[in-house]
Structure formats: structure tokens, C-alpha cells
Design a protein around this motif. Structure first.
Motif, mmCIF file in Angstrom:
data_model
loop_
_atom_site.group_PDB
_atom_site.id
_atom_site.type_symbol
_atom_site.label_atom_id
_atom_site.label_comp_id
_atom_site.label_asym_id
_atom_site.label_seq_id
_atom_site.Cartn_x
_atom_site.Cartn_y
_atom_site.Cartn_z
ATOM 1 N N TRP A 1 -1.649 4.643 15.695
ATOM 2 C CA TRP A 1 -2.886 5.404 16.031
ATOM 3 C C TRP A 1 -2.478 6.752 16.848
ATOM 4 C CZ3 TRP A 1 -4.838 6.527 21.285
ATOM 5 C CH2 TRP A 1 -5.713 7.468 21.206
ATOM 6 N N LEU A 2 -1.409 6.422 17.758
ATOM 7 C CA LEU A 2 -0.831 7.644 18.456
ATOM 8 C C LEU A 2 0.090 8.584 17.525
ATOM 9 C CD1 LEU A 2 0.666 5.770 21.571
ATOM 10 C CD2 LEU A 2 -1.371 7.243 21.594
ATOM 11 N N VAL B 1 4.615 -13.213 -0.285
ATOM 12 C CA VAL B 1 4.020 -12.198 -0.937
ATOM 13 C C VAL B 1 2.657 -11.687 -0.462
ATOM 14 C CG1 VAL B 1 2.832 -13.350 -2.846
ATOM 15 C CG2 VAL B 1 3.747 -11.002 -3.280
ATOM 16 N N VAL B 2 1.906 -12.581 0.271
ATOM 17 C CA VAL B 2 0.481 -12.242 0.586
ATOM 18 C C VAL B 2 0.877 -11.226 1.775
ATOM 19 C CG1 VAL B 2 -1.529 -13.165 1.860
ATOM 20 C CG2 VAL B 2 -0.360 -14.512 0.005
ATOM 21 N N PRO B 3 1.469 -11.594 2.820
ATOM 22 C CA PRO B 3 1.652 -10.580 3.984
ATOM 23 C C PRO B 3 2.342 -9.331 3.725
ATOM 24 C CG PRO B 3 3.102 -12.368 4.395
ATOM 25 C CD PRO B 3 2.278 -12.839 3.351
ATOM 26 N N ILE B 4 3.214 -9.245 2.879
ATOM 27 C CA ILE B 4 3.716 -8.281 2.015
ATOM 28 C C ILE B 4 2.776 -7.333 1.639
ATOM 29 C CG2 ILE B 4 5.448 -7.137 0.233
ATOM 30 C CD1 ILE B 4 7.173 -9.728 0.536
ATOM 31 N N PHE B 5 1.833 -7.914 0.843
ATOM 32 C CA PHE B 5 0.729 -6.877 0.080
ATOM 33 C C PHE B 5 -0.120 -6.420 1.191
ATOM 34 C CE2 PHE B 5 0.957 -5.557 -4.127
ATOM 35 C CZ PHE B 5 1.731 -6.519 -4.863
ATOM 36 N N GLY B 6 -0.187 -7.036 2.403
ATOM 37 C CA GLY B 6 -0.905 -6.771 3.421
ATOM 38 C C GLY B 6 -0.514 -5.341 4.024
ATOM 39 N N THR B 7 0.921 -5.307 4.014
ATOM 40 C CA THR B 7 1.562 -4.180 4.704
ATOM 41 C C THR B 7 1.511 -3.047 3.442
ATOM 42 O OG1 THR B 7 3.431 -5.249 5.477
ATOM 43 C CG2 THR B 7 3.829 -3.123 5.026
ATOM 44 N N VAL B 8 1.498 -3.308 2.049
ATOM 45 C CA VAL B 8 1.175 -2.233 1.068
ATOM 46 C C VAL B 8 -0.207 -1.819 0.899
ATOM 47 C CG1 VAL B 8 1.049 -1.979 -1.450
ATOM 48 C CG2 VAL B 8 2.845 -3.349 -0.238
ATOM 49 N N LEU B 9 -1.425 -2.859 1.305
ATOM 50 C CA LEU B 9 -2.597 -2.339 1.468
ATOM 51 C C LEU B 9 -3.021 -1.369 2.605
ATOM 52 C CD1 LEU B 9 -5.596 -2.437 0.355
ATOM 53 C CD2 LEU B 9 -5.780 -4.593 1.571
ATOM 54 N N ALA B 10 -2.451 -1.702 3.781
ATOM 55 C CA ALA B 10 -2.824 -0.795 4.961
ATOM 56 C C ALA B 10 -2.005 0.527 4.849
ATOM 57 C CB ALA B 10 -2.069 -1.650 6.232
ATOM 58 N N SER B 11 -0.620 0.501 4.193
ATOM 59 C CA SER B 11 -0.102 1.668 4.293
ATOM 60 C C SER B 11 -0.877 2.656 2.859
ATOM 61 C CB SER B 11 1.334 1.475 3.449
ATOM 62 O OG SER B 11 1.998 2.525 3.387
ATOM 63 N N ALA B 12 -1.357 2.085 2.036
ATOM 64 C CA ALA B 12 -1.973 2.977 0.982
ATOM 65 C C ALA B 12 -3.428 3.329 1.378
ATOM 66 C CB ALA B 12 -2.495 2.007 -0.215
ATOM 67 N N LEU B 13 -4.156 2.625 2.339
ATOM 68 C CA LEU B 13 -5.487 2.999 3.167
ATOM 69 C C LEU B 13 -5.174 4.258 3.848
ATOM 70 C CD1 LEU B 13 -6.999 -0.316 4.027
ATOM 71 C CD2 LEU B 13 -7.781 1.343 2.281
ATOM 72 N N VAL B 14 -4.160 4.064 4.583
ATOM 73 C CA VAL B 14 -3.790 5.439 5.462
ATOM 74 C C VAL B 14 -3.388 6.565 4.587
ATOM 75 C CG1 VAL B 14 -2.398 6.029 7.518
ATOM 76 C CG2 VAL B 14 -3.457 3.786 7.711
ATOM 77 N N SER B 15 -2.408 6.358 3.857
ATOM 78 C CA SER B 15 -1.735 7.426 3.182
ATOM 79 C C SER B 15 -2.768 8.057 2.124
ATOM 80 C CB SER B 15 -0.387 6.964 2.419
ATOM 81 O OG SER B 15 -0.718 6.143 1.435
ATOM 82 N N PHE C 1 4.014 2.400 9.266
ATOM 83 C CA PHE C 1 4.684 2.977 8.362
ATOM 84 C C PHE C 1 4.085 4.298 7.713
ATOM 85 C CE2 PHE C 1 6.051 3.435 3.862
ATOM 86 C CZ PHE C 1 7.491 3.668 4.095
ATOM 87 N N ALA C 2 2.906 4.345 7.361
ATOM 88 C CA ALA C 2 1.932 5.373 6.618
ATOM 89 C C ALA C 2 1.947 6.487 7.792
ATOM 90 C CB ALA C 2 0.836 4.894 6.124
ATOM 91 N N ALA C 3 1.660 5.930 8.962
ATOM 92 C CA ALA C 3 1.444 7.029 9.938
ATOM 93 C C ALA C 3 2.698 8.112 10.278
ATOM 94 C CB ALA C 3 1.048 6.443 11.220
ATOM 95 N N VAL C 4 3.695 7.146 10.311
ATOM 96 C CA VAL C 4 5.150 7.988 10.433
ATOM 97 C C VAL C 4 5.365 8.815 8.982
ATOM 98 C CG1 VAL C 4 7.481 7.718 10.194
ATOM 99 C CG2 VAL C 4 6.194 6.371 11.767
#
Length: 224
Positions: free
Chosen positions: A216-217, A50-64, A149-152
Motif C-alpha cells: 500500500w505504501l 500450486v494453490v498459494p502460488i496462484f494466489g500470488t499470481v492472482l493478486a499481482s494480476a489484480l494490482v497490475s 510485487f505488483a506495487a513495486v
């Protein structure tokens, strides 16, 4: 560098997502400990995933959610992602240290007194340094997935997100089917066994860099 740090501190406004991840981990650990208490044999759990999964969620939330706010403050895309990468490295390194400490405590208490293996899942690691590197690189990889994911989603909306998720499901499924039909699994198994933890860590970091760079691209042509 000062400007990057300022933008990184701005993104720390999403700290609730990070705390929420640790709350979920604590609940998951409590459930697994209860299950181990009820049983007689040793119990190995994968709940720490669950730790890396929430890493994905956190990163996505920051960008979106936080990039539009930062853009309103005239923060460029490049500056935002530089700060995001800095934050990713800091959070990943800190998370790796916490999990390493919990693994040591788990080992010292013989699985929390119940022969439970919850945090010490990287048994192939040769020492705490290698284990920390494995945990950190895994979190960085998960974070990079969230950024892409958030960038897309920002660039192509719901359609792009649906296509991306579809490809993420179909392509691995096709590879698995092809490997099964052509009987590649024995060779794949031998290749995996021949890999070292150091090689896996370096591969994870390189893949994370590739995914982050792709994000980034994509974000360069996305609207806040």
C-alpha cells in the motif's frame, strides 16, 4: 462499506485467473495420482503448493491489470486496496475450506485408493479448524507477496522488479550461507520444532499484513 464491496466485485472480473489456478491443480493432481497408481508404495506429493502460488499470481494480476482500470473510474488507491484485502480474505477462507474438504475425502478414501497424500500435507495441525487456519494464512501470505510485487513493478518498473527479485534470492541465500558457516542449523531446527501451528498461523498473518501494508505504501506513489 458498500463502496468497498462494489470495488471488490469489480476485481472479480479477474475470476479467470482463479479458475486457471484450480485447473492447474486438477492437472497436477491427475499426474500425481497416475504416478501413485504405477507405484506400489505410498506417495506424498507437494503439488498442492500450486494453490498459494496462484494466489500470488492472482493478486499481482489484480494490482497490475485492474488497478489502472479502477483508477480510470475514480477509485482511490486506498479504496482499491481495501477491496483487494476483502477479496483476499474471502478467497483465502474459501480456498482453505475447499482444501480441507479435499483433505477429508483423501483421508476417507485412503489416499484416493492409491495411498496418495496430496492435499493432507499439514499433518502437524491439531484438528480441521487449525488446518483450515494454516491453509488460509498461507494463501493470505502468498496473496500479500503478489500485491507487493505488483506495487513495486508499478512504482519502479522493470528495474525495481529486477532488484526486488534479486534481493528475494540473494538475501535468503546469504542467510542460508551464514547459518551454514556459523553452524546455526541445529539451533534453528530446535526452534522450528518448538513452534506450534497456532504460532505459525499468527506469524503468517502478521507477515502478510506487513507485506500488504508495504504494498500500500509503495502504491501510494505509483502511477496507474
Amino acid at each position: 462499506m458498500t463502496a468497498v464491496l462494489d470495488v471488490a466485485r469489480l476485481q472479480l472480473g479477474a475470476w479467470r485467473w482463479l479458475v486457471f489456478g484450480w485447473v492447474i491443480l486438477a492437472l497436477s493432481f491427475g499426474i500425481n495420482l497416475a504416478i501413485a497408481t504405477l507405484g506400489d508404495a505410498s506417495f506424498t506429493s507437494g503439488g498442492v503448493a500450486v494453490v498459494p502460488i496462484f494466489g500470488t499470481v492472482l493478486a499481482s494480476a489484480l494490482v497490475s491489470q485492474w488497478w489502472p482500470f479502477a483508477a480510470g473510474l475514480s477509485v482511490t488507491r486506498t479504496r482499491f486496496l481495501q477491496a483487494n484485502l476483502l477479496l483476499a480474505v474471502a478467497v483465502a477462507a474459501g480456498t482453505g475450506l475447499v482444501l480441507l474438504a479435499l483433505t477429508a475425502l483423501e483421508s476417507a478414501t485412503d489416499g484416493w485408493g492409491r495411498s496418495l497424500v496430496y492435499f493432507g500435507v499439514f499433518t502437524a495441525a491439531d484438528g480441521p479448524g487449525q488446518e483450515w487456519a494454516a491453509l488460509t494464512s498461507l494463501y493470505l501470505l502468498a496473496w500479500a507477496v503478489g500485491v507487493l510485487f505488483a506495487a513495486v513493478q508499478k512504482r519502479w518498473g522493470g528495474t525495481g522488479t529486477a532488484v526486488g527479485i534479486g534481493l528475494a534470492v540473494v538475501v535468503p541465500g546469504a542467510v542460508v550461507a551464514l547459518a551454514t558457516v556459523l553452524d546455526w542449523w541445529p539451533a534453528i531446527g530446535r526452534w522450528v520444532e518448538a513452534q506450534t501451528v497456532t504460532g505459525a498461523v499468527l506469524g503468517g498473518v502478521l507477515l502478510a499484513g506487513l507485506l500488504f501494508g508495504s504494498g500500500w505504501l509503495v502504491l501510494r506513489r505509483a502511477a496507474p
